[in-house]
Design an enzyme around this catalytic site. Structure first.
Site, PDB file in Angstrom:
ATOM      1  N   ALA A 135       0.827  -1.215   0.000  1.00 13.37           N
ATOM      2  CA  ALA A 135       0.000   0.000   0.000  1.00 13.37           C
ATOM      3  C   ALA A 135       0.859   1.261   0.000  1.00 13.37           C
ATOM      4  CB  ALA A 135      -0.894  -0.001   1.229  1.00 13.37           C
ATOM      5  N   GLY A 136       0.296   2.329  -0.529  1.00 14.01           N
ATOM      6  CA  GLY A 136       0.921   3.641  -0.435  1.00 14.01           C
ATOM      7  C   GLY A 136       1.460   4.159  -1.741  1.00 14.01           C
TER       8      GLY A 136
ATOM      9  N   ASN B 250       9.317   8.255   4.985  1.00 11.71           N
ATOM     10  CA  ASN B 250       8.166   9.058   4.548  1.00 11.71           C
ATOM     11  C   ASN B 250       7.293   9.440   5.725  1.00 11.71           C
ATOM     12  OD1 ASN B 250       5.133   7.968   4.349  1.00 11.71           O
ATOM     13  ND2 ASN B 250       6.516   6.190   4.333  1.00 11.71           N
TER      14      ASN B 250
ATOM     15  N   GLY C 266       1.315  11.011   5.476  1.00 16.53           N
ATOM     16  CA  GLY C 266       0.129  11.374   6.252  1.00 16.53           C
ATOM     17  C   GLY C 266      -1.190  11.123   5.527  1.00 16.53           C
ATOM     18  N   PHE C 267      -1.282   9.997   4.821  1.00 15.70           N
ATOM     19  CA  PHE C 267      -2.530   9.591   4.148  1.00 15.70           C
ATOM     20  C   PHE C 267      -3.070  10.674   3.214  1.00 15.70           C
ATOM     21  CE2 PHE C 267      -3.982   6.536   7.816  1.00 15.70           C
ATOM     22  CZ  PHE C 267      -2.970   5.677   7.475  1.00 15.70           C
TER      23      PHE C 267
ATOM     24  N   ASN D  62      -5.512  -0.466   8.119  1.00 17.20           N
ATOM     25  CA  ASN D  62      -4.209   0.101   8.478  1.00 17.20           C
ATOM     26  C   ASN D  62      -4.298   0.812   9.824  1.00 17.20           C
ATOM     27  OD1 ASN D  62      -1.763   1.358   8.620  1.00 17.20           O
ATOM     28  ND2 ASN D  62      -2.001   2.596   6.772  1.00 17.20           N
TER      29      ASN D  62
ATOM     30  N   SER E 171       0.266   3.056  10.488  1.00 10.92           N
ATOM     31  CA  SER E 171       1.065   4.140   9.921  1.00 10.92           C
ATOM     32  C   SER E 171       1.573   5.014  11.063  1.00 10.92           C
ATOM     33  CB  SER E 171       0.220   4.988   8.965  1.00 10.92           C
ATOM     34  OG  SER E 171       0.918   6.193   8.702  1.00 10.92           O
TER      35      SER E 171
ATOM     36  N   ASN F 216       2.410   8.026  10.746  1.00  9.97           N
ATOM     37  CA  ASN F 216       2.284   9.431  10.342  1.00  9.97           C
ATOM     38  C   ASN F 216       0.900  10.041  10.585  1.00  9.97           C
ATOM     39  OD1 ASN F 216       4.972   9.378   9.348  1.00  9.97           O
ATOM     40  ND2 ASN F 216       4.224   8.219   7.580  1.00  9.97           N
ATOM     41  N   THR F 217       0.039   9.315  11.281  1.00  5.56           N
ATOM     42  CA  THR F 217      -1.246   9.873  11.706  1.00  5.56           C
ATOM     43  C   THR F 217      -1.260   9.760  13.218  1.00  5.56           C
ATOM     44  OG1 THR F 217      -2.374   9.253   9.672  1.00  5.56           O
ATOM     45  CG2 THR F 217      -3.771   9.590  11.602  1.00  5.56           C
TER      46      THR F 217
ATOM     47  N   LYS G  88      -3.159  -4.623   9.179  1.00  6.53           N
ATOM     48  CA  LYS G  88      -1.750  -4.285   8.916  1.00  6.53           C
ATOM     49  C   LYS G  88      -1.109  -3.709  10.170  1.00  6.53           C
ATOM     50  CE  LYS G  88       1.385  -2.049   5.710  1.00  6.53           C
ATOM     51  NZ  LYS G  88       1.529  -1.461   4.387  1.00  6.53           N
TER      52      LYS G  88
ATOM     53  N   ASN H  71       4.240  -2.553   8.490  1.00  3.79           N
ATOM     54  CA  ASN H  71       4.346  -1.183   7.974  1.00  3.79           C
ATOM     55  C   ASN H  71       5.788  -0.675   8.175  1.00  3.79           C
ATOM     56  OD1 ASN H  71       3.508   1.481   7.153  1.00  3.79           O
ATOM     57  ND2 ASN H  71       1.449   0.924   7.843  1.00  3.79           N
ATOM     58  N   THR H  72       6.013   0.603   7.984  1.00  3.11           N
ATOM     59  CA  THR H  72       7.345   1.200   8.166  1.00  3.11           C
ATOM     60  C   THR H  72       7.678   1.299   9.658  1.00  3.11           C
ATOM     61  OG1 THR H  72       6.302   3.370   8.143  1.00  3.11           O
ATOM     62  CG2 THR H  72       7.175   2.558   6.053  1.00  3.11           C
TER      63      THR H  72
HETATM   64  C1  LIG Z   1       6.176   6.595   0.431  1.00  2.00           C
HETATM   65  C2  LIG Z   1       5.466   5.498   1.165  1.00  2.00           C
HETATM   66  C3  LIG Z   1       4.114   5.613   1.419  1.00  2.00           C
HETATM   67  C4  LIG Z   1       3.435   4.602   2.096  1.00  2.00           C
HETATM   68  N1  LIG Z   1       2.102   4.727   2.318  1.00  2.00           N
HETATM   69  C5  LIG Z   1       1.429   3.721   2.933  1.00  2.00           C
HETATM   70  C6  LIG Z   1       0.036   3.797   3.101  1.00  2.00           C
HETATM   71  O1  LIG Z   1      -0.623   4.739   2.666  1.00  2.00           O
HETATM   72  N2  LIG Z   1      -0.584   2.778   3.766  1.00  2.00           N
HETATM   73  C7  LIG Z   1       0.103   1.685   4.235  1.00  2.00           C
HETATM   74  O2  LIG Z   1      -0.504   0.780   4.826  1.00  2.00           O
HETATM   75  N3  LIG Z   1       1.437   1.586   4.057  1.00  2.00           N
HETATM   76  C8  LIG Z   1       2.103   2.573   3.424  1.00  2.00           C
HETATM   77  N4  LIG Z   1       3.452   2.462   3.237  1.00  2.00           N
HETATM   78  C9  LIG Z   1       4.175   1.272   3.785  1.00  2.00           C
HETATM   79  C10 LIG Z   1       4.359   0.166   2.751  1.00  2.00           C
HETATM   80  O3  LIG Z   1       3.124  -0.337   2.326  1.00  2.00           O
HETATM   81  C11 LIG Z   1       5.199  -0.982   3.340  1.00  2.00           C
HETATM   82  O4  LIG Z   1       4.500  -1.555   4.411  1.00  2.00           O
HETATM   83  C12 LIG Z   1       6.569  -0.510   3.827  1.00  2.00           C
HETATM   84  O5  LIG Z   1       7.105   0.463   2.980  1.00  2.00           O
HETATM   85  C13 LIG Z   1       7.564  -1.667   3.952  1.00  2.00           C
HETATM   86  O6  LIG Z   1       7.797  -2.274   2.699  1.00  2.00           O
HETATM   87  P1  LIG Z   1       9.087  -1.923   1.772  1.00  2.00           P
HETATM   88  O7  LIG Z   1      10.284  -1.995   2.664  1.00  2.00           O
HETATM   89  O8  LIG Z   1       9.058  -2.951   0.693  1.00  2.00           O
HETATM   90  O9  LIG Z   1       8.866  -0.555   1.262  1.00  2.00           O
HETATM   91  C14 LIG Z   1       4.135   3.459   2.552  1.00  2.00           C
HETATM   92  C15 LIG Z   1       5.518   3.348   2.284  1.00  2.00           C
HETATM   93  C16 LIG Z   1       6.180   4.338   1.591  1.00  2.00           C
HETATM   94  C17 LIG Z   1       7.652   4.180   1.312  1.00  2.00           C
END
Ligand SMILES: Cc1cc2nc3c(=O)[nH]c(=O)nc-3n(C[C@H](O)[C@H](O)[C@H](O)COP(=O)(O)O)c2cc1C
Length: 365
Positions: free
Chosen positions: A66-67, A115, A118-119, A176, A179, A181-182, A221, A250-251
């Protein structure tokens, strides 16, 4: 070829290059033959690696996290990159602009991103219009969240509202609550809050399944920044409420391996290579408790087939990537799938699930 393109794109601020690339791609898709050309460039030799998870059939286990496509605008091109499934969103009930820019940072030496978006998204109404126009080239998950200005006590109302909106068009829904960022969102992972939220979601899912005559699985998630007690509580609750899957992770708000990078001080979630071990560790711990009763979608720092394999052996049933697509380019999904197919062949097993089960057994023994 992507290395050259990447060198050019990386001269631009991250959000600008993202917007530019995907706007050009969308325009390109108005031309006849765009889809065939994209496939022949990035996913010419799809390895047959079918898997069934949450009752859904996937042509391969490598999904987009996602994202990246928050507003369901790039479904066709992303599917043509060879992903087995796409998770769209996060989408909230009402549109919102997200945090002020800059809010996305590249850390090329660590193959990572930070990142604090913030949705930012167009809201459920417009999202649905976009999604309906895209068709369904592969299974599509929709990741849902709450609006920034919705108080935490009313968060469930936001999740239920978006669940209702997207239910008919989604193949699965991802909730989710992780995150960073919220403000306060991750508090929903605490036992009492989570118990109430999961109950409300499962009740709504049952009502919607009745109404539409179709059961849409719901996945939760979670964050990588959880201690063992929190992981145990989440495992207990997803089992108790019969949740359909857990997306791990997630991150991270931690900064492993970034000691000498000044960008480490930027607030937000870290993704990519430095997240890899952290997320695999949570997958392993959760899998030890769930023992396969609830599927796990593993995500965090996967760059190649070996990383994906490690997540599968740790307990994942499917995997997702985001950051590696930025650093490795559009061939990465197919490269990982082919590497996994190679592993299955070498194991002598008939399916990926069998090969992974064999590897888990060998590891345990
Ligand atoms: C720029 C960016 C925006 C993201 N936005 C979302 C999001 O809107 N919702 C969500 O559940 N995860 C979001 N993620 C997290 C990713 O879905 C993923 O869980 C995380 O980046 C770890 O995977 P990766 O190491 O392969 O990037 C975002 C990640 C990045 C880098």
């Amino acid at each position: 070829m992507y290395k050259l393109l990447r060198a050019l794109l990386f001269r631009l601020p991250p959000e600008t290059s993202h917007y530019l690339t995907f706007t050009l791609l969308r325009l390109f898709y108005h031309l006849p033959g765009a889809s065939t050309l994209t496939r022949s460039l990035f996913a010419r030799h799809p390895a047959p690696l079918p898997v069934t998870v949450m009752g859904l059939n996937f042509s391969n286990p490598v999904g987009l996290a996602a994202g990246l496509d928050k507003n369901a605008e790039y479904v066709r091109p992303l599917a043509d990159f060879g992903f087995g499934f796409l998770e769209l969103g996060t989408v909230t009930p009402r549109p919102q602009p997200g945090n002020p820019k800059p809010r996305l940072f590249r850390l090329p030496r660590q193959a990572a991103l930070i990142n604090r978006m913030g949705f930012n998204n167009v809201g459920a109404g417009k999202f649905l219009v976009n999604l309906a126009a895209q068709g369904k080239p592969c299974p599509l998950g929709v990741n849902i969240g709450k609006n920034r200005d919705t108080p935490l006590e009313q968060a469930a109302d936001d999740y239920l509202a978006v669940l209702n909106s997207v239910y008919r068009l989604a193949d699965y829904v991802a909730v989710n609550i992780s995150s960073p960022n919220t403000t306060g969102l991750r508090d929903l992972q605490q036992e009492e809050n989570l118990d109430a939220l999961l109950r409300a979601l499962k009740n709504e899912q049952a009502a919607l399944a009745d109404k539409y005559g179709r059961y849409v699985p719901i996945a939760l998630k979670i964050a990588p920044d959880l201690d063992d007690t929190q992981i145990a509580a989440i495992a207990r609750l997803v089992l108790e409420h019969k949740f359909d899957a857990v997306i791990v992770t997630n991150t991270t708000v931690a900064r492993p391996g970034l000691a000498d990078n000044p960008l480490a001080r930027q607030s937000g979630g870290l993704s990519g290579r430095p997240l890899k071990e952290l997320s695999t560790d949570v997958i392993r711990k959760l899998h030890n408790r769930l023992q396969g009763a609830v599927p796990i979608i593993g995500v965090g720092g996967i760059e190649n087939a070996q990383d994906a394999w490690d997540k599968l052996v740790a307990g994942a049933d499917l995997v997702q990537i985001y950051t590696a697509l930025i650093y490795e380019g559009p061939c990465v999904a197919q490269a990982i799938t082919r590497g996994l197919a190679e592993r299955v062949r070498a194991s002598g097993c008939a399916t990926l699930a069998d090969a992974v089960a064999q590897a888990r057994q060998q590891k345990a023994g």
